[in-house]
Design an enzyme around this catalytic site. Structure first.
Site, PDB file in Angstrom:
ATOM      1  N   PHE A   1       0.760  -1.417   0.011  1.00 12.25           N
ATOM      2  CA  PHE A   1      -0.019  -0.189   0.027  1.00 12.25           C
ATOM      3  C   PHE A   1       0.923   1.269  -0.062  1.00 12.25           C
ATOM      4  O   PHE A   1       1.763   1.526   0.719  1.00 12.25           O
ATOM      5  CB  PHE A   1      -0.954   0.096   1.265  1.00 12.25           C
ATOM      6  CG  PHE A   1      -1.802   1.258   1.437  1.00 12.25           C
ATOM      7  CD1 PHE A   1      -2.836   1.436   0.229  1.00 12.25           C
ATOM      8  CD2 PHE A   1      -1.549   2.161   2.387  1.00 12.25           C
ATOM      9  CE1 PHE A   1      -3.684   2.812   0.514  1.00 12.25           C
ATOM     10  CE2 PHE A   1      -2.520   3.138   2.606  1.00 12.25           C
ATOM     11  CZ  PHE A   1      -3.518   3.403   1.679  1.00 12.25           C
ATOM     12  N   GLU A   2       0.590   2.150  -0.851  1.00  8.13           N
ATOM     13  CA  GLU A   2       1.380   3.468  -0.987  1.00  8.13           C
ATOM     14  C   GLU A   2       0.238   4.532  -0.797  1.00  8.13           C
ATOM     15  O   GLU A   2      -0.572   4.838  -1.750  1.00  8.13           O
ATOM     16  CB  GLU A   2       1.948   3.642  -2.231  1.00  8.13           C
ATOM     17  CG  GLU A   2       2.424   5.055  -2.694  1.00  8.13           C
ATOM     18  CD  GLU A   2       3.189   5.849  -1.735  1.00  8.13           C
ATOM     19  OE1 GLU A   2       2.804   6.544  -0.989  1.00  8.13           O
ATOM     20  OE2 GLU A   2       4.244   5.149  -1.459  1.00  8.13           O
ATOM     21  N   PRO A   3       0.088   5.061   0.432  1.00  7.37           N
ATOM     22  CA  PRO A   3      -0.965   6.038   0.771  1.00  7.37           C
ATOM     23  C   PRO A   3      -0.942   7.255  -0.160  1.00  7.37           C
ATOM     24  O   PRO A   3      -2.145   8.066  -0.355  1.00  7.37           O
ATOM     25  CB  PRO A   3      -0.825   6.557   2.108  1.00  7.37           C
ATOM     26  CG  PRO A   3       0.577   6.239   2.350  1.00  7.37           C
ATOM     27  CD  PRO A   3       1.112   5.168   1.483  1.00  7.37           C
ATOM     28  N   ARG A   4      -0.086   7.653  -1.048  1.00  2.22           N
ATOM     29  CA  ARG A   4       0.136   8.697  -1.821  1.00  2.22           C
ATOM     30  C   ARG A   4      -0.576   8.585  -3.261  1.00  2.22           C
ATOM     31  O   ARG A   4      -0.538   9.487  -4.084  1.00  2.22           O
ATOM     32  CB  ARG A   4       1.426   9.326  -2.027  1.00  2.22           C
ATOM     33  CG  ARG A   4       1.937  10.001  -0.588  1.00  2.22           C
ATOM     34  CD  ARG A   4       3.414  10.121  -0.637  1.00  2.22           C
ATOM     35  NE  ARG A   4       4.103   9.137  -0.982  1.00  2.22           N
ATOM     36  CZ  ARG A   4       5.454   9.083  -1.538  1.00  2.22           C
ATOM     37  NH1 ARG A   4       6.035  10.204  -1.852  1.00  2.22           N
ATOM     38  NH2 ARG A   4       6.013   8.130  -1.975  1.00  2.22           N
TER      39      ARG A   4
END
Length: 481
Positions: free
Chosen positions: A248-251
Protein backbone atom coordinates in the site's frame (compact mmCIF):
# COMPACT_ATOMS: atom_id res chain seq x y z
CA UNK A 1 -29.60 -28.14 -3.36
CA UNK A 2 -26.35 -26.16 -3.47
CA UNK A 3 -24.39 -29.31 -4.32
CA UNK A 4 -26.81 -30.04 -7.19
CA UNK A 5 -26.56 -26.51 -8.57
CA UNK A 6 -22.77 -26.23 -8.32
CA UNK A 7 -21.95 -28.47 -11.33
CA UNK A 8 -24.48 -26.50 -13.41
CA UNK A 9 -22.86 -23.20 -12.40
CA UNK A 10 -19.42 -24.52 -13.28
CA UNK A 11 -20.72 -25.80 -16.61
CA UNK A 12 -22.29 -22.44 -17.47
CA UNK A 13 -19.08 -20.63 -16.50
CA UNK A 14 -17.08 -23.00 -18.71
CA UNK A 15 -19.36 -22.26 -21.66
CA UNK A 16 -19.06 -18.51 -21.07
CA UNK A 17 -15.26 -18.66 -20.89
CA UNK A 18 -15.13 -20.80 -24.05
CA UNK A 19 -17.20 -18.20 -25.93
CA UNK A 20 -14.99 -15.42 -24.65
CA UNK A 21 -11.86 -17.36 -25.61
CA UNK A 22 -13.22 -17.46 -29.16
CA UNK A 23 -13.81 -13.70 -29.05
CA UNK A 24 -10.31 -12.90 -27.80
CA UNK A 25 -8.78 -15.23 -30.37
CA UNK A 26 -10.52 -13.21 -33.08
CA UNK A 27 -9.39 -9.97 -31.45
CA UNK A 28 -5.76 -11.12 -31.55
CA UNK A 29 -5.91 -12.46 -35.10
CA UNK A 30 -7.55 -9.34 -36.59
CA UNK A 31 -5.56 -6.77 -34.60
CA UNK A 32 -3.58 -5.31 -37.51
CA UNK A 33 -6.81 -4.12 -39.07
CA UNK A 34 -7.39 -1.71 -36.17
CA UNK A 35 -3.84 -0.70 -35.28
CA UNK A 36 -3.26 3.05 -35.49
CA UNK A 37 -0.28 3.26 -37.93
CA UNK A 38 0.94 6.72 -36.92
CA UNK A 39 1.93 5.58 -33.41
CA UNK A 40 4.55 2.92 -34.16
CA UNK A 41 7.34 4.33 -31.96
CA UNK A 42 7.19 4.57 -28.17
CA UNK A 43 8.39 8.16 -27.95
CA UNK A 44 5.06 9.62 -28.99
CA UNK A 45 4.20 13.25 -28.28
CA UNK A 46 1.04 15.22 -27.60
CA UNK A 47 1.17 16.55 -31.18
CA UNK A 48 0.98 12.95 -32.45
CA UNK A 49 -2.35 12.52 -30.69
CA UNK A 50 -3.93 15.85 -31.64
CA UNK A 51 -4.96 14.93 -35.24
CA UNK A 52 -6.32 11.59 -34.01
CA UNK A 53 -8.39 13.34 -31.35
CA UNK A 54 -9.66 15.84 -33.93
CA UNK A 55 -10.91 12.92 -36.03
CA UNK A 56 -12.77 11.57 -33.01
CA UNK A 57 -14.39 14.97 -32.42
CA UNK A 58 -16.05 14.76 -35.81
CA UNK A 59 -17.24 11.19 -35.20
CA UNK A 60 -20.76 11.11 -33.66
CA UNK A 61 -20.01 7.84 -31.86
CA UNK A 62 -17.51 9.58 -29.60
CA UNK A 63 -17.80 12.44 -27.15
CA UNK A 64 -14.57 14.45 -26.72
CA UNK A 65 -14.22 16.96 -23.87
CA UNK A 66 -11.28 19.07 -22.86
CA UNK A 67 -11.10 18.39 -19.13
CA UNK A 68 -7.88 20.16 -18.16
CA UNK A 69 -4.42 21.32 -19.11
CA UNK A 70 -0.92 20.27 -18.21
CA UNK A 71 1.51 22.67 -16.54
CA UNK A 72 2.89 23.66 -19.95
CA UNK A 73 -0.59 24.19 -21.37
CA UNK A 74 -1.23 20.98 -23.30
CA UNK A 75 -4.84 19.84 -23.44
CA UNK A 76 -6.07 16.88 -21.43
CA UNK A 77 -9.01 15.23 -23.21
CA UNK A 78 -11.62 12.77 -22.04
CA UNK A 79 -12.95 10.58 -24.84
CA UNK A 80 -16.18 8.74 -24.12
CA UNK A 81 -18.26 6.16 -25.98
CA UNK A 82 -21.21 3.97 -25.09
CA UNK A 83 -24.66 4.46 -23.60
CA UNK A 84 -24.68 2.01 -20.72
CA UNK A 85 -25.40 2.87 -17.10
CA UNK A 86 -22.06 1.63 -15.73
CA UNK A 87 -19.09 4.00 -16.06
CA UNK A 88 -15.62 2.60 -16.77
CA UNK A 89 -12.63 4.96 -16.54
CA UNK A 90 -9.30 4.25 -18.26
CA UNK A 91 -6.26 6.54 -18.21
CA UNK A 92 -2.76 6.13 -19.60
CA UNK A 93 0.69 7.68 -19.53
CA UNK A 94 0.49 9.15 -16.06
CA UNK A 95 4.26 8.72 -16.43
CA UNK A 96 5.50 10.40 -19.60
CA UNK A 97 7.84 7.59 -20.60
CA UNK A 98 5.17 4.86 -20.35
CA UNK A 99 3.24 5.10 -23.65
CA UNK A 100 2.35 1.50 -24.57
CA UNK A 101 -1.27 1.68 -23.42
CA UNK A 102 -1.76 5.10 -25.02
CA UNK A 103 -1.05 3.47 -28.36
CA UNK A 104 -3.40 0.59 -27.55
CA UNK A 105 -6.20 2.99 -26.62
CA UNK A 106 -6.22 4.48 -30.12
CA UNK A 107 -6.28 0.96 -31.56
CA UNK A 108 -9.33 0.32 -29.38
CA UNK A 109 -10.99 3.46 -30.76
CA UNK A 110 -10.60 2.08 -34.29
CA UNK A 111 -12.09 -1.21 -33.15
CA UNK A 112 -15.06 0.49 -31.51
CA UNK A 113 -15.66 2.60 -34.61
CA UNK A 114 -15.55 -0.33 -37.04
CA UNK A 115 -18.60 -2.28 -38.28
CA UNK A 116 -17.00 -5.55 -37.13
CA UNK A 117 -17.75 -7.57 -33.98
CA UNK A 118 -21.22 -6.03 -33.97
CA UNK A 119 -22.79 -8.33 -31.35
CA UNK A 120 -19.86 -8.13 -28.94
CA UNK A 121 -19.63 -4.35 -29.20
CA UNK A 122 -23.36 -4.03 -28.71
CA UNK A 123 -22.99 -5.91 -25.42
CA UNK A 124 -20.13 -3.66 -24.26
CA UNK A 125 -21.57 -0.33 -25.35
CA UNK A 126 -25.15 -1.01 -24.24
CA UNK A 127 -24.08 -1.99 -20.73
CA UNK A 128 -21.09 0.31 -20.21
CA UNK A 129 -20.05 3.87 -20.88
CA UNK A 130 -16.32 3.97 -21.49
CA UNK A 131 -14.23 7.03 -20.63
CA UNK A 132 -10.60 7.25 -21.80
CA UNK A 133 -8.02 9.84 -20.77
CA UNK A 134 -4.97 9.09 -22.94
CA UNK A 135 -1.62 10.70 -22.07
CA UNK A 136 -2.35 12.24 -18.69
CA UNK A 137 1.24 13.59 -18.57
CA UNK A 138 1.90 15.18 -22.00
CA UNK A 139 4.71 17.40 -20.67
CA UNK A 140 6.61 14.35 -19.48
CA UNK A 141 5.93 12.61 -22.80
CA UNK A 142 7.46 15.57 -24.64
CA UNK A 143 10.88 14.81 -23.13
CA UNK A 144 10.24 11.11 -22.49
CA UNK A 145 10.54 11.32 -18.73
CA UNK A 146 8.54 9.83 -15.88
CA UNK A 147 7.67 13.04 -14.05
CA UNK A 148 5.72 16.12 -15.14
CA UNK A 149 7.13 19.60 -15.81
CA UNK A 150 7.03 20.35 -12.08
CA UNK A 151 9.27 17.36 -11.45
CA UNK A 152 6.42 15.63 -9.62
CA UNK A 153 5.50 11.99 -9.97
CA UNK A 154 1.77 12.40 -10.64
CA UNK A 155 1.15 8.96 -9.17
CA UNK A 156 2.35 10.24 -5.80
CA UNK A 157 0.14 13.35 -5.85
CA UNK A 158 -3.24 11.87 -4.98
CA UNK A 159 -3.35 13.54 -1.56
CA UNK A 160 -1.62 16.88 -1.99
CA UNK A 161 -2.95 17.43 -5.54
CA UNK A 162 -0.38 20.05 -6.51
CA UNK A 163 -0.19 19.01 -10.17
CA UNK A 164 -2.97 20.16 -12.51
CA UNK A 165 -2.82 16.72 -14.11
CA UNK A 166 -3.48 15.05 -10.74
CA UNK A 167 -6.28 17.52 -10.01
CA UNK A 168 -7.92 16.60 -13.32
CA UNK A 169 -7.66 12.89 -12.59
CA UNK A 170 -9.20 13.30 -9.13
CA UNK A 171 -12.03 15.48 -10.42
CA UNK A 172 -12.88 12.95 -13.14
CA UNK A 173 -12.75 10.03 -10.73
CA UNK A 174 -15.19 11.79 -8.44
CA UNK A 175 -17.58 12.96 -11.16
CA UNK A 176 -17.68 9.65 -13.02
CA UNK A 177 -17.78 7.48 -9.90
CA UNK A 178 -16.72 4.63 -12.18
CA UNK A 179 -17.29 1.06 -11.08
CA UNK A 180 -13.95 0.02 -12.62
CA UNK A 181 -10.80 2.04 -13.25
CA UNK A 182 -7.88 0.96 -15.44
CA UNK A 183 -4.55 2.54 -14.47
CA UNK A 184 -2.31 1.88 -17.47
CA UNK A 185 1.47 1.91 -17.10
CA UNK A 186 4.79 0.54 -18.38
CA UNK A 187 7.26 -1.25 -16.13
CA UNK A 188 10.93 -2.11 -16.59
CA UNK A 189 11.74 -4.79 -19.13
CA UNK A 190 13.91 -6.42 -16.46
CA UNK A 191 10.99 -7.80 -14.45
CA UNK A 192 10.34 -11.51 -14.78
CA UNK A 193 7.61 -13.83 -13.58
CA UNK A 194 8.92 -15.05 -10.24
CA UNK A 195 11.40 -17.95 -10.39
CA UNK A 196 11.16 -18.26 -14.17
CA UNK A 197 13.19 -17.02 -17.11
CA UNK A 198 10.04 -15.51 -18.64
CA UNK A 199 9.80 -11.70 -18.75
CA UNK A 200 6.77 -10.21 -17.02
CA UNK A 201 5.38 -8.98 -20.33
CA UNK A 202 2.12 -7.96 -18.68
CA UNK A 203 1.72 -7.49 -14.94
CA UNK A 204 -1.57 -6.93 -13.18
CA UNK A 205 -2.54 -5.59 -9.77
CA UNK A 206 -5.80 -5.25 -7.87
CA UNK A 207 -4.61 -2.30 -5.83
CA UNK A 208 -4.72 -2.46 -2.03
CA UNK A 209 -6.65 0.26 -0.23
CA UNK A 210 -4.96 -0.08 3.18
CA UNK A 211 -1.73 -1.30 4.75
CA UNK A 212 -3.39 -4.55 5.81
CA UNK A 213 -4.15 -5.37 2.14
CA UNK A 214 -7.72 -6.29 3.03
CA UNK A 215 -10.01 -7.66 0.36
CA UNK A 216 -13.42 -6.03 0.23
CA UNK A 217 -16.03 -6.36 -2.52
CA UNK A 218 -14.46 -3.51 -4.52
CA UNK A 219 -11.01 -5.11 -4.58
CA UNK A 220 -12.40 -8.61 -5.10
CA UNK A 221 -14.09 -7.50 -8.33
CA UNK A 222 -10.77 -6.21 -9.65
CA UNK A 223 -9.09 -9.51 -8.72
CA UNK A 224 -11.69 -11.52 -10.59
CA UNK A 225 -11.35 -9.49 -13.77
CA UNK A 226 -7.56 -9.80 -13.54
CA UNK A 227 -7.84 -13.58 -13.28
CA UNK A 228 -9.93 -13.51 -16.45
CA UNK A 229 -7.41 -11.30 -18.29
CA UNK A 230 -4.53 -13.49 -17.16
CA UNK A 231 -6.22 -16.56 -18.62
CA UNK A 232 -6.60 -14.75 -21.94
CA UNK A 233 -3.01 -13.49 -22.12
CA UNK A 234 -1.64 -16.95 -21.30
CA UNK A 235 -2.79 -17.97 -24.79
CA UNK A 236 -0.40 -15.48 -26.40
CA UNK A 237 2.41 -14.98 -23.87
CA UNK A 238 2.42 -18.20 -21.81
CA UNK A 239 4.15 -17.83 -18.47
CA UNK A 240 4.79 -14.14 -19.12
CA UNK A 241 2.28 -12.59 -16.73
CA UNK A 242 3.28 -11.26 -13.33
CA UNK A 243 1.46 -9.94 -10.28
CA UNK A 244 2.63 -6.45 -9.33
CA UNK A 245 3.45 -5.74 -5.70
CA UNK A 246 0.38 -4.80 -3.68
CA UNK A 247 2.23 -2.90 -0.98
CA UNK A 248 0.00 0.00 0.00
CA UNK A 249 1.23 3.47 -1.00
CA UNK A 250 -0.98 6.13 0.68
CA UNK A 251 0.04 8.87 -1.80
CA UNK A 252 -0.65 6.86 -4.96
CA UNK A 253 -3.70 7.38 -7.15
CA UNK A 254 -4.36 3.70 -7.73
CA UNK A 255 -4.43 2.91 -4.01
CA UNK A 256 -6.65 5.88 -3.24
CA UNK A 257 -9.03 5.29 -6.13
CA UNK A 258 -9.56 1.78 -4.77
CA UNK A 259 -10.09 3.35 -1.34
CA UNK A 260 -12.66 5.74 -2.81
CA UNK A 261 -14.75 2.85 -4.12
CA UNK A 262 -13.61 2.12 -7.69
CA UNK A 263 -12.39 -1.39 -8.50
CA UNK A 264 -8.89 -0.48 -9.62
CA UNK A 265 -6.99 -2.60 -12.16
CA UNK A 266 -3.35 -1.75 -12.77
CA UNK A 267 -1.86 -2.99 -16.04
CA UNK A 268 1.92 -2.76 -16.42
CA UNK A 269 3.58 -3.35 -19.80
CA UNK A 270 7.01 -4.91 -19.34
CA UNK A 271 9.34 -6.62 -21.79
CA UNK A 272 9.01 -9.08 -24.65
CA UNK A 273 11.84 -10.70 -26.66
CA UNK A 274 12.82 -8.73 -29.78
CA UNK A 275 10.19 -6.07 -29.07
CA UNK A 276 12.01 -2.93 -27.93
CA UNK A 277 9.22 -0.73 -29.27
CA UNK A 278 6.66 -2.84 -27.39
CA UNK A 279 4.41 -3.41 -30.38
CA UNK A 280 3.54 -6.98 -29.42
CA UNK A 281 2.91 -5.78 -25.87
CA UNK A 282 0.68 -3.02 -27.26
CA UNK A 283 -1.31 -5.75 -29.00
CA UNK A 284 -1.62 -7.68 -25.74
CA UNK A 285 -2.90 -4.50 -24.03
CA UNK A 286 -5.53 -4.17 -26.75
CA UNK A 287 -6.70 -7.77 -26.33
CA UNK A 288 -6.50 -7.63 -22.54
CA UNK A 289 -8.50 -4.41 -22.15
CA UNK A 290 -11.22 -5.35 -24.63
CA UNK A 291 -11.54 -8.78 -23.03
CA UNK A 292 -11.89 -7.15 -19.62
CA UNK A 293 -14.58 -4.79 -20.88
CA UNK A 294 -16.52 -7.70 -22.30
CA UNK A 295 -16.42 -9.75 -19.11
CA UNK A 296 -17.44 -6.66 -17.08
CA UNK A 297 -20.35 -6.00 -19.44
CA UNK A 298 -21.55 -9.62 -19.30
CA UNK A 299 -20.68 -9.92 -15.59
CA UNK A 300 -19.19 -13.34 -16.30
CA UNK A 301 -16.23 -12.46 -14.06
CA UNK A 302 -18.48 -12.65 -10.99
CA UNK A 303 -18.20 -16.44 -10.78
CA UNK A 304 -14.39 -16.45 -10.82
CA UNK A 305 -12.83 -17.34 -7.44
CA UNK A 306 -10.64 -14.61 -5.98
CA UNK A 307 -8.23 -17.30 -4.78
CA UNK A 308 -7.04 -17.72 -8.37
CA UNK A 309 -5.58 -14.21 -8.22
CA UNK A 310 -2.90 -15.39 -5.79
CA UNK A 311 -1.88 -18.12 -8.26
CA UNK A 312 -0.48 -15.53 -10.67
CA UNK A 313 3.31 -15.45 -10.14
CA UNK A 314 4.67 -12.36 -8.44
CA UNK A 315 6.83 -9.88 -10.29
CA UNK A 316 10.53 -10.44 -9.75
CA UNK A 317 13.48 -8.44 -11.08
CA UNK A 318 16.05 -11.04 -12.11
CA UNK A 319 16.51 -10.36 -15.83
CA UNK A 320 19.47 -9.09 -17.84
CA UNK A 321 19.56 -8.25 -21.52
CA UNK A 322 22.59 -10.52 -22.00
CA UNK A 323 24.01 -13.15 -19.65
CA UNK A 324 27.35 -14.76 -20.43
CA UNK A 325 27.99 -17.79 -18.27
CA UNK A 326 31.13 -19.74 -17.31
CA UNK A 327 33.61 -17.49 -19.12
CA UNK A 328 37.29 -17.74 -18.24
CA UNK A 329 38.67 -14.41 -17.07
CA UNK A 330 42.36 -13.85 -16.42
CA UNK A 331 43.43 -11.47 -13.67
CA UNK A 332 46.96 -11.00 -12.29
CA UNK A 333 48.17 -14.25 -13.78
CA UNK A 334 45.30 -16.44 -12.55
CA UNK A 335 42.18 -17.69 -14.31
CA UNK A 336 38.68 -17.39 -12.83
CA UNK A 337 35.23 -18.50 -14.00
CA UNK A 338 32.75 -15.62 -14.26
CA UNK A 339 29.15 -15.06 -15.24
CA UNK A 340 28.43 -11.57 -16.57
CA UNK A 341 25.04 -9.86 -16.43
CA UNK A 342 24.79 -7.05 -18.99
CA UNK A 343 22.18 -4.31 -19.37
CA UNK A 344 21.69 -2.54 -22.70
CA UNK A 345 20.43 0.83 -21.51
CA UNK A 346 18.55 3.21 -23.80
CA UNK A 347 19.85 6.78 -24.02
CA UNK A 348 17.53 9.36 -25.55
CA UNK A 349 18.73 11.19 -28.62
CA UNK A 350 18.30 14.93 -28.96
CA UNK A 351 14.61 15.70 -29.47
CA UNK A 352 13.55 12.61 -27.51
CA UNK A 353 12.28 10.83 -30.62
CA UNK A 354 14.73 7.92 -30.68
CA UNK A 355 17.53 6.36 -28.65
CA UNK A 356 20.92 4.69 -28.78
CA UNK A 357 22.46 2.11 -26.46
CA UNK A 358 25.01 2.59 -23.70
CA UNK A 359 25.52 -0.74 -21.97
CA UNK A 360 26.92 -1.66 -18.60
CA UNK A 361 28.00 -4.71 -16.65
CA UNK A 362 25.26 -4.90 -14.04
CA UNK A 363 26.66 -7.81 -12.04
CA UNK A 364 29.29 -10.53 -12.27
CA UNK A 365 30.20 -13.70 -10.42
CA UNK A 366 27.76 -16.55 -9.83
CA UNK A 367 24.57 -15.43 -11.61
CA UNK A 368 22.94 -18.86 -11.72
CA UNK A 369 19.75 -17.54 -10.11
CA UNK A 370 19.34 -14.84 -12.79
CA UNK A 371 17.91 -14.98 -16.29
CA UNK A 372 18.31 -12.99 -19.53
CA UNK A 373 16.70 -12.25 -22.85
CA UNK A 374 19.84 -13.76 -24.40
CA UNK A 375 22.14 -16.25 -22.66
CA UNK A 376 25.48 -17.49 -24.02
CA UNK A 377 27.28 -20.41 -22.41
CA UNK A 378 30.96 -19.46 -22.60
CA UNK A 379 32.30 -22.71 -21.13
CA UNK A 380 35.76 -23.17 -22.68
CA UNK A 381 35.89 -19.56 -23.89
CA UNK A 382 38.40 -17.03 -22.62
CA UNK A 383 37.72 -13.30 -22.27
CA UNK A 384 40.24 -11.31 -24.36
CA UNK A 385 40.83 -7.57 -23.93
CA UNK A 386 40.09 -5.36 -26.97
CA UNK A 387 42.70 -3.60 -29.11
CA UNK A 388 42.88 -0.06 -30.48
CA UNK A 389 44.06 1.06 -33.94
CA UNK A 390 44.45 4.41 -35.75
CA UNK A 391 42.40 4.66 -38.94
CA UNK A 392 40.65 7.53 -40.71
CA UNK A 393 37.87 5.51 -42.33
CA UNK A 394 36.41 2.12 -41.51
CA UNK A 395 35.32 0.11 -44.53
CA UNK A 396 34.83 -3.27 -42.86
CA UNK A 397 33.94 -3.34 -39.15
CA UNK A 398 33.75 -7.15 -39.19
CA UNK A 399 37.34 -7.40 -40.47
CA UNK A 400 38.55 -5.26 -37.56
CA UNK A 401 36.57 -7.34 -35.10
CA UNK A 402 38.21 -10.50 -36.42
CA UNK A 403 41.52 -8.91 -35.44
CA UNK A 404 40.31 -8.17 -31.91
CA UNK A 405 40.02 -4.42 -32.60
CA UNK A 406 37.14 -2.59 -30.91
CA UNK A 407 38.48 0.99 -30.69
CA UNK A 408 39.40 3.12 -33.71
CA UNK A 409 41.37 6.35 -33.32
CA UNK A 410 40.68 9.10 -35.81
CA UNK A 411 38.92 12.36 -36.47
CA UNK A 412 35.68 12.57 -34.56
CA UNK A 413 32.45 14.28 -35.62
CA UNK A 414 31.80 17.66 -34.00
CA UNK A 415 28.66 16.38 -32.32
CA UNK A 416 27.24 13.06 -31.24
CA UNK A 417 27.91 10.35 -28.71
CA UNK A 418 27.49 7.19 -30.76
CA UNK A 419 28.17 5.56 -34.13
CA UNK A 420 25.92 3.13 -35.97
CA UNK A 421 28.59 0.46 -36.42
CA UNK A 422 29.71 -1.94 -33.66
CA UNK A 423 33.00 -0.17 -32.98
CA UNK A 424 34.11 2.68 -30.72
CA UNK A 425 35.40 5.87 -32.34
CA UNK A 426 37.95 7.54 -30.06
CA UNK A 427 40.24 10.59 -30.15
CA UNK A 428 43.90 10.36 -31.06
CA UNK A 429 44.82 10.99 -27.42
CA UNK A 430 42.67 8.10 -26.16
CA UNK A 431 44.44 5.55 -23.97
CA UNK A 432 42.84 2.14 -23.51
CA UNK A 433 44.37 1.49 -20.07
CA UNK A 434 44.33 -1.77 -18.17
CA UNK A 435 41.47 -4.14 -18.93
CA UNK A 436 39.46 -4.79 -15.78
CA UNK A 437 35.91 -6.12 -15.72
CA UNK A 438 33.83 -4.66 -12.91
CA UNK A 439 30.13 -3.84 -12.40
CA UNK A 440 29.50 -0.45 -13.95
CA UNK A 441 32.04 -0.67 -16.78
CA UNK A 442 31.09 -0.79 -20.43
CA UNK A 443 31.19 -4.44 -21.59
CA UNK A 444 33.50 -4.49 -24.61
CA UNK A 445 35.81 -7.48 -25.12
CA UNK A 446 36.28 -10.63 -27.19
CA UNK A 447 35.79 -14.35 -26.62
CA UNK A 448 38.42 -16.83 -27.73
CA UNK A 449 38.16 -20.61 -28.02
CA UNK A 450 41.00 -22.92 -28.99
CA UNK A 451 43.18 -19.95 -29.82
CA UNK A 452 40.64 -18.32 -32.19
CA UNK A 453 38.43 -15.27 -31.69
CA UNK A 454 34.84 -16.40 -32.15
CA UNK A 455 32.73 -13.63 -30.66
CA UNK A 456 32.91 -9.95 -29.88
CA UNK A 457 30.99 -8.15 -27.15
CA UNK A 458 30.76 -4.52 -28.25
CA UNK A 459 28.89 -2.09 -26.03
CA UNK A 460 27.07 -5.03 -24.47
CA UNK A 461 25.94 -6.76 -27.68
CA UNK A 462 27.16 -10.28 -28.47
CA UNK A 463 28.40 -10.60 -32.06
CA UNK A 464 29.15 -13.93 -33.74
CA UNK A 465 32.25 -13.31 -35.86
CA UNK A 466 31.30 -16.16 -38.18
CA UNK A 467 28.09 -14.45 -39.29
CA UNK A 468 27.51 -11.29 -41.35
CA UNK A 469 26.85 -8.24 -39.17
CA UNK A 470 23.67 -7.40 -41.06
CA UNK A 471 22.15 -10.69 -39.90
CA UNK A 472 22.66 -9.86 -36.21
CA UNK A 473 21.51 -7.33 -33.65
CA UNK A 474 24.73 -5.40 -33.10
CA UNK A 475 23.50 -2.28 -31.31
CA UNK A 476 25.82 0.68 -31.78
CA UNK A 477 29.30 1.83 -30.88
CA UNK A 478 30.10 4.88 -28.79
CA UNK A 479 32.27 7.96 -29.29
CA UNK A 480 34.90 8.68 -26.65
CA UNK A 481 36.34 12.16 -27.04
Amino acid sequence: MIKKLLPLAISLLSLTITAQDALTSKLYETYEKYKEPSLEKRRIKHNDLKPLIEQLKSNPKFEVQKVGESIEGRDLNLISIGFGSENIFLWSQMHGDEPTATQAIFDIFHFLDSPDFKEEKEVILSKLKLHFLPMLNPDGAEVFQRRNALGVDINRDALRLQSPEGQTLKRLRDSLDASFGFNLHDQSRYYNAERTEKPATISYLATAFNYEKDINDVRAKAMKVIVFMNKIIQNYAPGQVGRYSDDFEPRAFGDNIAKWGTSLILIESGGYPDDREKQEIRKLNYVSILSALYTIATKSYENIPTEDYEKIPKNDRMLFDLKITNATYGLLGKDYILDLGIMQYEIDKKGHNDFYYRSSVSDQGDLSTYYAYETFDATGYKIIPPKVVSMETVSSPLELLHQGIAYVKGKLPEEGAYVEMPLFKVSETFELGDFNLQPGVNPTFFLEKNGKLTHAVINGFLIDLNKPLENQETGNGLIYR
